[in-house]
Design an enzyme around this catalytic site. Structure first.
Site, PDB file in Angstrom:
ATOM      1  CE  LYS A 160     -18.035 -42.881 -19.940  1.00 56.17           C
ATOM      2  NZ  LYS A 160     -17.892 -43.591 -21.213  1.00 56.17           N
ATOM      3  CD  GLU A 186     -18.182 -34.307 -22.574  1.00 62.07           C
ATOM      4  OE1 GLU A 186     -19.236 -34.400 -23.218  1.00 62.07           O
ATOM      5  OE2 GLU A 186     -17.676 -35.268 -21.971  1.00 62.07           O
ATOM      6  NE  ARG A 187     -14.950 -38.025 -29.510  1.00 66.37           N
ATOM      7  CZ  ARG A 187     -14.838 -38.895 -28.504  1.00 66.37           C
ATOM      8  NH1 ARG A 187     -15.702 -38.830 -27.496  1.00 66.37           N
ATOM      9  NH2 ARG A 187     -13.889 -39.802 -28.486  1.00 66.37           N
TER      10      ARG A 187
END
Length: 460
Positions: A160, A186-187
């Site tokens: 992705k 998001e990490r």
């Protein structure tokens, strides 16, 4: 965050994690930004609920560990606002428009509310024309439409992020446009890698990254998409060119809304989601519009819980999308990148009158070949390809070559793959696929088609 006329309106009476109850002299409207200052920090809160004529509940957009009862609450005079400027490109910002990249803050000459209204109907324009990406599988089978919305459905490790980066590269190089990326939940590791990979791919100068990280307040994860979209709207209105708005991941936006809803004590609805699910999705999606002065084309990554496409959250997102791209782990396992499943994916614009007779006919023939190959796959495994009729055998061999041909080296992965990226014009893709289906390359081995650009008219 810019504020209007500031005044003390009340005091904190309760703190429950990110939810704060405030006793007020006067109730500010919903979505008003409030501030609280302590000896060490300044906190921004957003009004979400009026509990009675003297009390409200607000969500803290920071770690709330420093808050306590009795602190004064100041009304900022308006909703959350972010500084907007052409120099925002190339930057990494948070939900307030403040820098995360260590560079100086943006100039605070002009501000916009993150709750911008969509343009009126008479000023908005409908989707029109294909937005070429140079990616063969996308342009042929799932064409991007100017001003349209595309969803990327897939789990971790199927490509992705790489596909999103390649879209940004295409907008910058092919269309001289800009990209705004919204990282929702998001990490920190992922955000860091994305930032540096985009710098290495030389697309950062035409890109703005806005992150609301996984360890932040649900209020931040819920609003970071609105902040990023505000910048996309500003760039659309100012530059009048192509703006690509990317969001990863829309499902985390929904999860943040569900978390806030539960903290505020609302009764959950279907499958435990918030009762306001559909209106929250629509409020964000309906701002993604094009006008006569410029267009916003959207690409959104979507996580599918338990691979259930009938999940209420997924269904709510699907109703707003024009194109659905399914990224398959089985395709990735075969080394087919981009790992698009051409049969599970679909586009509302796969229409003869929109694409034209030639594009539509070739795309449909390619899908028919791949579909027939899928039907015969079990027979081939059990009995071998020799047991098929001559016609089916030809279709299967051509379908395999089409699958290999629709792979492609990307510009944004050169450092990892060592293969120079290619961008293929739509006309070349159509011509090559037409020749493959007609048998012009029947004598070529399958691996000859793998990870290359155009076939360059090289026949058997």
């Amino acid at each position: 965050m810019e504020s209007g006329t500031s005044s003390i309106i009340g005091r904190i009476t309760e703190v429950h994690g990110p939810v704060v109850t405030i006793a007020c002299r006067r109730l500010p409207p919903l979505r008003r930004a409030l501030t609280v200052s302590t000896e060490k920090d300044r906190y921004v809160l957003e009004v979400h609920q009026h509990t009675d004529e003297n009390h409200l509940r607000a969500i803290v957009l920071h770690n709330a560990s420093g808050l306590r009862c009795g602190l004064d609450v100041v009304d900022s005079g308006g909703p959350i606002q972010v500084p907007v400027t052409p120099s925002c490109l190339g930057r990494l910002l948070d939900v307030f428009g403040e820098p995360l990249d260590g560079a100086p803050p943006l100039p605070k000459d002009e501000f916009r509310s993150i709750f911008g209204k969509p343009p009126p109907l008479e000023k908005s324009v409908s989707t029109k024309g294909i937005l070429e990406t140079g990616i063969k599988a996308i342009d042929l089978l799932l064409p991007f439409i100017r001003g349209g919305k595309t969803g990327l459905f897939g789990g971790a490790g199927v490509g992705k992020t790489v596909l999103i980066m390649e879209f940004m590269h295409a907008i910058a190089t092919l269309h001289k446009g800009v990209s705004v990326f919204s990282g929702v939940g998001e990490r920190i590791r992922e955000a860091h890698e994305l930032w540096h990979e985009m710098q290495a791919a030389k697309v950062m100068a035409n890109t703005l990254l806005v992150f609301g990280q996984m360890d932040e307040s649900p209020g931040v994860r819920f609003r970071v998409g609105s902040t990023a979209l505000t910048y996309a709207e500003y760039l659309r209105d100012r530059s009048g060119g192509e703006v690509l708005f990317l969001m990863d991941n829309v499902y985390r936006f929904i999860q943040a809304g569900s978390e806030i809803s539960g903290l505020l004590g609302r009764m959950p609805a279907a499958v435990g989601y918030q009762p306001t699910l559909m209106s929250e999705i629509a409020e964000l999606q309906e701002r993604i519009l094009s006008t006569a002065s410029g267009g916003i084309t959207s690409v959104q990554a979507v996580y599918v819980p338990a691979d259930d496409m009938t999940d209420p959250a997924v269904s709510g997102i699907l109703s707003h999308l024009d194109t659905t791209v399914i990224l398959s782990r089985s395709q990735a396992g075969k080394g087919i990148y981009p790992a698009i499943d051409p049969l599970a994916s679909k586009s509302n614009f796969m229409d003869r009158y929109f694409l034209g007779n030639r594009h539509y006919s070739i795309a449909w023939t390619v899908r028919e070949h791949i579909a027939r190959y899928k039907e015969l796959e079990d027979i081939i495994k059990m009995l071998g390809i020799e047991e098929l009729s001559l016609q089916d055998r030809a279709i299967v061999l051509r379908a395999r070559k089409l699958q290999q041909y629709l792979t492609q080296p990307f510009h944004t992965t050169v450092e990892h793959s060592g293969i120079e990226g290619v961008s293929v014009p739509l006309e070349s893709t159509l011509s090559d696929c037409e020749k493959i289906c007609q048998g012009a390359y029947d004598e070529r081995p399958e691996d000859w088609f793998y990870m290359r650009g155009t076939l360059g008219g090289e026949g058997a």
